[in-house]
Design a protein around this motif. Structure first.
Motif, PDB file in Angstrom:
ATOM      1  N   MET A 158      -4.236  -2.202  -6.624  1.00 43.98           N
ATOM      2  CA  MET A 158      -2.883  -2.598  -7.017  1.00 43.98           C
ATOM      3  C   MET A 158      -2.043  -2.928  -5.788  1.00 43.98           C
ATOM      4  SD  MET A 158      -3.392  -2.549 -10.114  1.00 43.98           S
ATOM      5  CE  MET A 158      -4.568  -1.808 -11.263  1.00 43.98           C
ATOM      6  N   GLN A 217       0.837  -1.207   0.000  1.00 42.81           N
ATOM      7  CA  GLN A 217       0.000   0.000   0.000  1.00 42.81           C
ATOM      8  C   GLN A 217       0.870   1.254   0.000  1.00 42.81           C
ATOM      9  OE1 GLN A 217      -3.248   0.325  -0.445  1.00 42.81           O
ATOM     10  NE2 GLN A 217      -3.542  -1.895  -0.549  1.00 42.81           N
ATOM     11  N   VAL A 219       1.652   7.046  -6.925  1.00 40.01           N
ATOM     12  CA  VAL A 219       0.749   8.176  -7.163  1.00 40.01           C
ATOM     13  C   VAL A 219       1.494   9.492  -6.955  1.00 40.01           C
ATOM     14  CG1 VAL A 219      -1.315   9.380  -6.347  1.00 40.01           C
ATOM     15  CG2 VAL A 219      -1.341   6.891  -6.559  1.00 40.01           C
ATOM     16  N   ALA A 230       2.100   1.731  -3.603  1.00 41.12           N
ATOM     17  CA  ALA A 230       1.058   2.256  -4.484  1.00 41.12           C
ATOM     18  C   ALA A 230       0.888   3.758  -4.272  1.00 41.12           C
ATOM     19  CB  ALA A 230      -0.263   1.522  -4.226  1.00 41.12           C
ATOM     20  N   CYS A 231       0.917   4.174  -3.019  1.00 45.60           N
ATOM     21  CA  CYS A 231       0.809   5.594  -2.688  1.00 45.60           C
ATOM     22  C   CYS A 231       2.019   6.368  -3.228  1.00 45.60           C
ATOM     23  CB  CYS A 231       0.696   5.747  -1.172  1.00 45.60           C
ATOM     24  SG  CYS A 231       0.442   7.437  -0.599  1.00 45.60           S
ATOM     25  N   THR A 289       0.525   0.250 -10.197  1.00 39.65           N
ATOM     26  CA  THR A 289      -0.122   1.549  -9.987  1.00 39.65           C
ATOM     27  C   THR A 289       0.345   2.560 -11.030  1.00 39.65           C
ATOM     28  OG1 THR A 289      -0.249   1.113  -7.608  1.00 39.65           O
ATOM     29  CG2 THR A 289      -0.538   3.398  -8.316  1.00 39.65           C
ATOM     30  N   ASN A 300      -4.971   6.136  -1.641  1.00 39.86           N
ATOM     31  CA  ASN A 300      -5.280   4.924  -2.410  1.00 39.86           C
ATOM     32  C   ASN A 300      -6.772   4.651  -2.559  1.00 39.86           C
ATOM     33  OD1 ASN A 300      -2.534   4.735  -2.468  1.00 39.86           O
ATOM     34  ND2 ASN A 300      -2.374   2.891  -1.202  1.00 39.86           N
ATOM     35  N   GLY A 332      -2.888   2.009 -12.490  1.00 38.03           N
ATOM     36  CA  GLY A 332      -3.675   2.385 -11.316  1.00 38.03           C
ATOM     37  C   GLY A 332      -3.943   3.848 -11.124  1.00 38.03           C
ATOM     38  N   PHE A 333      -3.219   4.710 -11.835  1.00 39.61           N
ATOM     39  CA  PHE A 333      -3.437   6.134 -11.584  1.00 39.61           C
ATOM     40  C   PHE A 333      -2.980   6.978 -12.767  1.00 39.61           C
ATOM     41  CE2 PHE A 333      -1.965  10.335 -10.302  1.00 39.61           C
ATOM     42  CZ  PHE A 333      -3.104  10.812  -9.666  1.00 39.61           C
ATOM     43  N   LYS A 380      -8.208   2.423  -7.663  1.00 37.10           N
ATOM     44  CA  LYS A 380      -7.280   1.534  -8.359  1.00 37.10           C
ATOM     45  C   LYS A 380      -5.932   1.383  -7.649  1.00 37.10           C
ATOM     46  CE  LYS A 380      -9.128   1.811 -13.072  1.00 37.10           C
ATOM     47  NZ  LYS A 380      -8.836   2.199 -14.472  1.00 37.10           N
ATOM     48  N   PRO A 381      -5.336   2.464  -7.123  1.00 36.46           N
ATOM     49  CA  PRO A 381      -4.083   2.261  -6.387  1.00 36.46           C
ATOM     50  C   PRO A 381      -4.240   1.300  -5.211  1.00 36.46           C
ATOM     51  CG  PRO A 381      -4.378   4.584  -6.884  1.00 36.46           C
ATOM     52  CD  PRO A 381      -5.662   3.899  -7.255  1.00 36.46           C
TER      53      PRO A 381
END
Length: 467
Positions: free
Chosen positions: A397, A348, A355, A351-352, A453, A388, A457-458, A393-394
């Motif tokens: 992912m 997580q 972004v 993924a952040c 991601t 997220n 994802g973004f 989506k993030p």
């Protein structure tokens, strides 16, 4: 306190419907927690656009605004300076307990009992990790030593550090339960110590066959409850209620003597002959089921737990895992659950981070990058709720990355020496031959979540959908 925080405080009050809509508010380490009279008056988009806000969500009947450590204290003080009276966390919890369904309230209460104990267990886990490091042959060789050179007195000292918290765990649990349910915590401590009194057959000795359980009344097996959690929890719950019942009915002149006498007598009798045997048996069932799940072949356990763990965190009922990890550590001496969950948390964070690095929006970038770092330190709420989940989506992912990382942790049979710390701080729980594999699993989860991601994802077009 700067002018900026005072302005933020004004914007927060306005966005949640004005000071008349605030029933009570407090803060924890990272979040401002607000109880409002009318949720419809909250302008959530306005809240999320306030400077320094890293996300906001409803949970346990509270509107929680994430500011992060340090900042939340300053904003809280700024709101108080504007004439809004703060509330203690205990008072806020009391109001929040009136909300949510039965299961949510039960999990919240369970968390209230176990959260205060976690720092001690974290410290114990670190001591275990350091002992594992210092007694490794490779590390000893750096100092020209071998395992036989380690002083027996030194080993005894390390055992005091690593064994005490778990040996007297029922005392900690019963103390906390009495505190939460309104009894006298000192009675909880004494009841918990009674459960592990040396006069009783030691639970570990009975388990390995070197001692036999006492048989009372011809059919009730009685042993010490070293490391048991549920018996102490329910003795604390029932004992606190019983003590309060007595205090309302016993004259004040004899209350000091009679109430503790009856509370201890009745509760230790119930504990040893009824509550203890029943819930100790239930603990064994839970542990065996968990051990079975964690022992499934082909990494199935890691895949499932790694994928679904952060979804459960979003629901707010993840405190129940504290009990699971305590049981694993106490009964098996290790914690494979930690390695799997760590991969989910790291994913997580990755993924952040993706972004934050991909977006051209300065506010989102300023929110994402610190939030991802927080996740790498083991705190995912800013990343999940602030970034997220807002773009969905993030988060997905991150779940995929967590599933893959958990799968690898399960395949490699990684197991921590403690609990409650993960990702970067969690390395201290793997200071043995597992450390390279621990790093590999987390790096894999991070890379997969980040790449997915970044590719799928973004993109900044999603920002317009959130305005």
């Amino acid at each position: 306190m700067g002018v900026d925080n005072r302005e933020i405080a004004k914007q927060v009050i306005e966005a949640v419907g004005g000071r008349d809509n605030i029933a009570s508010f407090a803060h924890c380490a990272t979040r401002l927690r607000i109880m409002v009279h009318d949720q419809q008056k909250i302008d959530e988009k306005k809240v999320e656009n306030i400077a320094k806000v890293k996300g906001a969500f409803f949970n346990s009947g509270q509107y929680q605004i994430i500011f992060g450590t340090g900042t939340v204290n300053q904003v809280f003080e700024a709101i108080e300076s504007l004439g809004v009276e703060g509330t203690s966390k205990d008072q806020l919890k009391s109001e929040a307990k009136k909300t949510g369904n039965v299961f949510q309230r039960a999990i919240r209460t369970f968390g209230d009992v176990f959260v205060p104990i976690i720092p001690v267990l974290v410290a114990t886990g670190l001591f275990m990790g350091l002992r594992g490091l210092l007694t490794q042959e490779t590390v000893l060789a750096w100092f020209g030593m071998t395992p036989v050179d380690i002083s027996a007195n030194f080993l005894m000292f390390t055992e005091i550090l690593t064994d005490t918290a778990f040996a007297f765990l029922p005392a900690l649990v019963a103390w906390s339960a009495f505190r939460v349910f309104g009894g006298s915590p000192v009675l909880g401590i004494v009841l918990g110590l009674m459960l592990v009194n040396p006069a009783l057959p030691n639970a570990y000795s009975v388990a390995n066959g070197s001692e036999e359980a006492l048989v009372m009344f011809g059919f009730i097996p009685v042993v010490g409850y070293q490391g048991s959690v549920l018996p102490a929890f329910f003795i604390g719950l029932i004992g606190a209620k019983f003590e309060r019942f007595l205090r309302k009915r016993i004259p004040e002149a004899i209350d000091l003597i009679v109430t503790p006498f009856l509370t201890l007598l009745v509760m230790i009798t119930l504990g040893l002959f009824a509550i203890g045997p029943i819930f100790h048996s239930f603990e064994e069932v839970v542990l065996n089921a968990t051990t079975y799940l964690l022992g499934l072949p082909f990494g199935i356990a890691g895949l499932l737990i790694g994928f679904f763990n952060q979804i459960i965190v979003v629901t707010g009922v993840h405190h129940i895992f504290n009990f699971l990890e305590i049981q694993l550590l106490e009964q098996t001496g290790s914690n494979p659950f930690n390695a799997i969950v760590t991969a989910a948390i790291a994913a997580q964070g990755a993924a952040c981070l993706a972004v934050g690095l991909k977006t051209k929006n300065n506010k989102l970038k300023a929110l994402s990058l610190p939030s991802s770092f927080s996740a790498f330190l083991g705190i995912t709420e800013p990343a999940i709720f602030g970034v997220n989940l807002r773009y969905v989506k993030p988060f997905v992912m991150g779940l995929i990355g967590g599933g893959v990382g958990g799968f690898m942790a399960s395949i490699f049979q990684l197991s921590a020496t403690g609990m409650a710390i993960t990702v970067i701080p969690g390395t201290l729980l793997y200071l043995n031959s597992q450390l390279p594999l621990y790093i590999l699993c987390n790096v894999t989860a991070i890379v997969i979540a980040f790449v997915l991601t970044w590719l799928f994802g973004f993109n900044d077009k999603m920002l317009s959908d959130k305005k």
